[in-house]
Write a protein that holds these residues in place. Structure first.
Motif, PDB file in Angstrom:
ATOM      1  N   VAL A  29      43.279  31.283  39.236  1.00 23.72           N
ATOM      2  CA  VAL A  29      41.950  31.210  39.357  1.00 23.72           C
ATOM      3  C   VAL A  29      41.452  29.838  39.096  1.00 23.72           C
ATOM      4  O   VAL A  29      40.858  29.089  39.859  1.00 23.72           O
ATOM      5  N   GLN A  40      34.321  28.174  37.832  1.00 19.24           N
ATOM      6  CA  GLN A  40      35.042  29.202  37.245  1.00 19.24           C
ATOM      7  C   GLN A  40      34.487  30.665  37.423  1.00 19.24           C
ATOM      8  O   GLN A  40      34.747  31.736  37.936  1.00 19.24           O
ATOM      9  N   PRO A  41      33.005  30.636  36.757  1.00 22.32           N
ATOM     10  CA  PRO A  41      32.472  32.057  36.914  1.00 22.32           C
ATOM     11  C   PRO A  41      32.132  32.312  38.160  1.00 22.32           C
ATOM     12  O   PRO A  41      32.342  33.458  38.557  1.00 22.32           O
ATOM     13  N   SER A  44      35.553  33.765  39.718  1.00 24.43           N
ATOM     14  CA  SER A  44      35.485  35.134  39.423  1.00 24.43           C
ATOM     15  C   SER A  44      34.825  36.061  39.822  1.00 24.43           C
ATOM     16  O   SER A  44      35.262  37.050  40.217  1.00 24.43           O
ATOM     17  N   LYS A  45      33.673  35.682  39.975  1.00 23.38           N
ATOM     18  CA  LYS A  45      32.491  36.884  40.909  1.00 23.38           C
ATOM     19  C   LYS A  45      32.796  37.157  42.065  1.00 23.38           C
ATOM     20  O   LYS A  45      32.987  38.182  42.388  1.00 23.38           O
ATOM     21  N   LEU A  47      35.852  36.685  43.439  1.00 26.09           N
ATOM     22  CA  LEU A  47      37.209  37.540  43.296  1.00 26.09           C
ATOM     23  C   LEU A  47      37.083  38.928  43.092  1.00 26.09           C
ATOM     24  O   LEU A  47      37.720  39.528  43.566  1.00 26.09           O
ATOM     25  N   LYS A  48      36.392  39.355  42.132  1.00 29.79           N
ATOM     26  CA  LYS A  48      35.950  40.558  41.831  1.00 29.79           C
ATOM     27  C   LYS A  48      35.252  41.357  43.169  1.00 29.79           C
ATOM     28  O   LYS A  48      35.955  42.597  43.298  1.00 29.79           O
ATOM     29  N   MET A  58      45.517  41.105  42.386  1.00 30.93           N
ATOM     30  CA  MET A  58      45.774  40.411  41.282  1.00 30.93           C
ATOM     31  C   MET A  58      46.867  40.769  40.385  1.00 30.93           C
ATOM     32  O   MET A  58      46.992  41.992  40.374  1.00 30.93           O
ATOM     33  N   ARG A  65      45.849  34.650  35.716  1.00 33.26           N
ATOM     34  CA  ARG A  65      45.549  35.777  36.733  1.00 33.26           C
ATOM     35  C   ARG A  65      45.814  35.192  38.057  1.00 33.26           C
ATOM     36  O   ARG A  65      45.128  34.084  38.585  1.00 33.26           O
ATOM     37  N   TYR A  67      46.098  35.616  41.968  1.00 35.19           N
ATOM     38  CA  TYR A  67      45.319  36.320  43.159  1.00 35.19           C
ATOM     39  C   TYR A  67      46.085  35.916  44.669  1.00 35.19           C
ATOM     40  O   TYR A  67      46.601  34.848  44.830  1.00 35.19           O
TER      41      TYR A  67
END
Length: 145
Positions: A29, A40-41, A44-45, A47-48, A58, A65, A67
């Motif tokens: 990440v 970063q947030p 991450s959002k 990637l989810k 992942m 983590r 990916y």
């Protein structure tokens, strides 16, 4: 996995940038944050969403983590695209017979295996050509080059 999820996930330009960044190699990440210059947030959002659409997978490496692109959803997407395209004209499918004969001689496989390889190769060529035709007809969303 629904094809709608794949299209929804890829509709967002940031998610397409993430997939592009991951296509050459798996990344953490933090590497994506640095490379794409996104918080970063936010990474991450996205990637989810990509993970839920089976476009990325992942693996945990300690606290990190990692990916990577998951080709299952892409293969489903290409198959779906190939199904909606009209069948190519027989003359449009080119087969390089000389190249195939060289490959057959190099592999020295049984005739049945050689026939299977030729069939798979022709099928793959057809799907690839049809998918390329489909994608050529689509507008270029978010591409800046």
């Amino acid at each position: 996995m629904a094809i709608d999820e794949v299209f929804s996930a890829l509709a967002e330009p940031t998610r397409r940038r993430i997939v592009e960044a991951l296509k050459s190699e798996p990344k953490a990440v933090g590497s994506l944050v640095t490379e794409l210059e996104i918080s970063q947030p936010t990474v991450s959002k996205h990637l989810k969403v990509l993970r839920e659409a089976n476009l990325v997978s992942m693996t945990a490496a300690g606290q990190r983590r990692i990916y990577s692109v998951d080709t299952e959803a892409v293969e489903t997407l290409v198959g779906w695209c190939a199904d909606i395209l009209p069948a190519p004209e027989p003359s449009a499918v080119s087969v390089d017979v000389e190249h195939r004969q060289e490959q057959d001689e190099l592999t020295a496989a049984t005739p049945a295996t050689q026939q299977l390889g030729r069939s798979v190769g022709r099928g793959l060529e057809q799907v690839t050509e049809r998918a390329q035709e489909f994608f050529d007809k689509l507008p270029r969303f978010g591409r800046r080059r």
